[in-house]
Design a protein around this motif. Sequence first.
Motif, mmCIF file in Angstrom:
data_model
loop_
_atom_site.group_PDB
_atom_site.id
_atom_site.type_symbol
_atom_site.label_atom_id
_atom_site.label_comp_id
_atom_site.label_asym_id
_atom_site.label_seq_id
_atom_site.Cartn_x
_atom_site.Cartn_y
_atom_site.Cartn_z
ATOM 1 N N ILE A 1 0.415 -1.179 0.055
ATOM 2 C CA ILE A 1 0.558 0.223 0.286
ATOM 3 C C ILE A 1 0.769 1.222 0.028
ATOM 4 O O ILE A 1 1.432 1.002 0.843
ATOM 5 C CB ILE A 1 -1.023 0.145 1.034
ATOM 6 N N PRO A 2 0.733 1.747 -0.802
ATOM 7 C CA PRO A 2 1.215 3.476 -0.802
ATOM 8 C C PRO A 2 -0.225 4.248 -0.241
ATOM 9 O O PRO A 2 -1.107 5.196 -0.775
ATOM 10 C CB PRO A 2 1.256 3.601 -2.573
ATOM 11 N N VAL A 3 0.965 4.593 0.752
ATOM 12 C CA VAL A 3 0.049 4.744 2.164
ATOM 13 C C VAL A 3 -0.045 6.559 2.260
ATOM 14 O O VAL A 3 0.858 6.919 2.122
ATOM 15 C CB VAL A 3 0.592 4.347 3.229
ATOM 16 N N VAL A 4 -0.820 7.004 2.073
ATOM 17 C CA VAL A 4 -1.422 8.383 2.202
ATOM 18 C C VAL A 4 -0.520 8.855 3.694
ATOM 19 O O VAL A 4 -0.876 8.303 4.658
ATOM 20 C CB VAL A 4 -2.897 8.472 2.498
ATOM 21 N N THR A 5 -0.522 10.464 3.382
ATOM 22 C CA THR A 5 0.232 11.027 4.613
ATOM 23 C C THR A 5 -0.479 11.880 5.101
ATOM 24 O O THR A 5 -1.623 12.512 5.032
ATOM 25 C CB THR A 5 1.271 12.121 3.990
ATOM 26 N N PRO A 6 -0.889 10.996 6.932
ATOM 27 C CA PRO A 6 -2.276 11.950 7.252
ATOM 28 C C PRO A 6 -1.683 13.582 7.887
ATOM 29 O O PRO A 6 -0.742 13.573 8.580
ATOM 30 C CB PRO A 6 -2.524 10.962 8.268
ATOM 31 N N LEU A 7 -2.486 14.282 7.545
ATOM 32 C CA LEU A 7 -1.709 15.484 8.271
ATOM 33 C C LEU A 7 -3.128 16.069 9.307
ATOM 34 O O LEU A 7 -4.418 15.826 9.484
ATOM 35 C CB LEU A 7 -2.193 16.710 6.988
ATOM 36 N N THR B 1 6.954 4.479 10.980
ATOM 37 C CA THR B 1 6.843 3.699 10.411
ATOM 38 C C THR B 1 8.102 2.282 10.731
ATOM 39 O O THR B 1 7.694 1.637 11.055
ATOM 40 C CB THR B 1 7.393 3.604 8.423
ATOM 41 N N LYS B 2 8.960 2.535 10.468
ATOM 42 C CA LYS B 2 10.042 1.263 11.175
ATOM 43 C C LYS B 2 9.200 1.018 12.806
ATOM 44 O O LYS B 2 9.444 0.035 13.032
ATOM 45 C CB LYS B 2 11.533 1.710 10.936
ATOM 46 N N ASP B 3 9.093 2.274 13.308
ATOM 47 C CA ASP B 3 9.111 1.533 14.535
ATOM 48 C C ASP B 3 8.054 1.179 15.539
ATOM 49 O O ASP B 3 7.334 -0.023 16.284
ATOM 50 C CB ASP B 3 8.830 3.051 15.360
ATOM 51 N N HIS B 4 6.507 0.903 14.012
ATOM 52 C CA HIS B 4 5.426 1.215 14.442
ATOM 53 C C HIS B 4 5.298 -0.828 13.707
ATOM 54 O O HIS B 4 4.964 -1.114 14.515
ATOM 55 C CB HIS B 4 4.496 1.707 13.553
ATOM 56 N N VAL B 5 5.973 -0.618 12.500
ATOM 57 C CA VAL B 5 5.786 -1.743 11.505
ATOM 58 C C VAL B 5 6.201 -3.077 12.561
ATOM 59 O O VAL B 5 5.662 -4.090 12.165
ATOM 60 C CB VAL B 5 6.089 -1.496 10.186
ATOM 61 N N GLN B 6 7.552 -2.517 13.024
ATOM 62 C CA GLN B 6 8.179 -4.229 13.558
ATOM 63 C C GLN B 6 8.334 -5.538 12.798
ATOM 64 O O GLN B 6 7.776 -6.808 13.704
ATOM 65 C CB GLN B 6 7.398 -3.976 15.075
ATOM 66 N N GLY B 7 8.775 -5.322 11.543
ATOM 67 C CA GLY B 7 8.659 -6.837 10.524
ATOM 68 C C GLY B 7 7.251 -7.377 10.239
ATOM 69 O O GLY B 7 6.967 -8.528 9.960
ATOM 70 N N LYS B 8 6.487 -6.794 10.980
ATOM 71 C CA LYS B 8 4.753 -7.230 10.844
ATOM 72 C C LYS B 8 4.803 -7.394 9.411
ATOM 73 O O LYS B 8 4.010 -7.577 8.277
ATOM 74 C CB LYS B 8 3.997 -6.728 11.165
ATOM 75 N N PHE C 1 2.844 16.437 10.564
ATOM 76 C CA PHE C 1 2.308 15.501 9.831
ATOM 77 C C PHE C 1 1.310 14.930 11.545
ATOM 78 O O PHE C 1 1.673 14.992 12.730
ATOM 79 C CB PHE C 1 3.322 14.437 10.087
ATOM 80 N N ASN C 2 0.351 13.358 10.910
ATOM 81 C CA ASN C 2 -0.790 13.412 12.493
ATOM 82 C C ASN C 2 -0.152 11.519 12.636
ATOM 83 O O ASN C 2 -0.600 10.747 12.354
ATOM 84 C CB ASN C 2 -2.114 13.044 11.337
ATOM 85 N N GLU C 3 0.768 11.715 13.301
ATOM 86 C CA GLU C 3 0.973 10.520 13.777
ATOM 87 C C GLU C 3 0.203 9.128 14.513
ATOM 88 O O GLU C 3 0.736 8.774 13.856
ATOM 89 C CB GLU C 3 2.757 10.629 15.251
ATOM 90 N N ALA C 4 -0.768 9.737 15.269
ATOM 91 C CA ALA C 4 -1.823 9.313 15.784
ATOM 92 C C ALA C 4 -2.072 8.196 14.767
ATOM 93 O O ALA C 4 -2.689 6.796 15.013
ATOM 94 C CB ALA C 4 -2.986 9.423 16.916
ATOM 95 N N VAL C 5 -2.405 9.315 13.856
ATOM 96 C CA VAL C 5 -3.454 9.080 13.231
ATOM 97 C C VAL C 5 -3.291 7.648 11.633
ATOM 98 O O VAL C 5 -3.036 6.263 10.907
ATOM 99 C CB VAL C 5 -4.130 10.073 11.479
ATOM 100 N N TYR C 6 -1.900 7.922 11.382
ATOM 101 C CA TYR C 6 -0.761 7.388 10.783
ATOM 102 C C TYR C 6 -0.367 5.707 11.591
ATOM 103 O O TYR C 6 -0.384 4.949 11.133
ATOM 104 C CB TYR C 6 0.525 7.775 9.894
ATOM 105 N N ARG C 7 -0.007 5.475 12.409
ATOM 106 C CA ARG C 7 -0.296 4.358 13.209
ATOM 107 C C ARG C 7 -1.512 3.877 13.134
ATOM 108 O O ARG C 7 -1.498 2.512 13.165
ATOM 109 C CB ARG C 7 0.492 4.873 15.098
ATOM 110 N N GLN C 8 -2.742 4.230 12.911
ATOM 111 C CA GLN C 8 -3.941 3.800 12.892
ATOM 112 C C GLN C 8 -4.055 3.277 11.865
ATOM 113 O O GLN C 8 -4.792 2.348 12.025
ATOM 114 C CB GLN C 8 -5.240 4.833 13.255
#
Length: 296
Positions: free
Chosen positions: A9-15, A65-72, A21-28
């Motif tokens: 998925i070419p992820v949208v950038t939440p603002l 991204t790297k912090d949240h994905v954790q290899g998933k 940058f809306n980090e909380a929504v990005y992690r969601q």
Amino acid sequence: MFTPKGIVIPVVTPLTPDGKFNEAVYRQLLDYFVENGVHGVFPFGTTGEFYAFDNGFYRHVLEVTKDHVQGKMDIYAGANHITTKGAIEIAKIAEELGVDALSVLTPMFISQTQDEVRKYYETIADATALPIVVYNNKPKTNVTVEPATMAKLAQIPNIVAVKDSTGDFTNTEEYIRLTRGVEDFSVLMGRDTLIYGALCYGCTGAITSCANVAPRIAVDIYEHFQKGDHKAALESQFRLSALRIATNMGTFPVVLKEALEMIGIPVGKCVEPIQPLNDDQRAKLRTVLTGMGLIK
């Protein structure tokens, strides 16, 4: 060697409303993708409005991204610029942060010869150890990577794939035909209406913008196909295609951002000058999402 495959998925950038940058929504969003079986995430593609952000913003989003994905999921990072030097600077940031692969779009605005396109990718490949996905989006850049050029680039060890967003299925077929003897090289579909057909031809997966909104439907195309259930794969393709066609109502990627808002993920607006949909367009989009079973 890294093998690009599955649904990416070419992820949208939440603002936020003030453009941060809306980090909380990005992690969601990342959680939403993992929960629905997505294979890879791709920050700063065309869908992520890569052209609107500087390298500091880019670095921060990749760190999150790297912090949240954790290899998933696999992490692809867009390294897109008009100049070779600029693309390499971005590639170095991505390599430092330890992503899995780069997606490198052809340069924009300037019109290059095929020799210049080939040299562009050769130079970037030589400057990084990361696997590279060549990204051809001729409708947006007015620059293409011709199949014969791609066949030459496929010989470079860390150029591992090409994403074809031209919408020209003959071009996709030629990428596959001319590289089918190259070990560890893949072709990815970049047009959401053609995923099923591309898998039939031999693509290893797809980078699909509409999967931001409907990740499970996109994953179903791939997984049903892998299981040999072509009828179910094609039905999932038809469901996803309705949203891809609807994206033509507004300037890309506004329809995807508004669709995410409708399903309860508040990603915010696009970067100006892109404007929101009007009320009539919004009503049509709601009808599409209802038909896809994404909202009631």
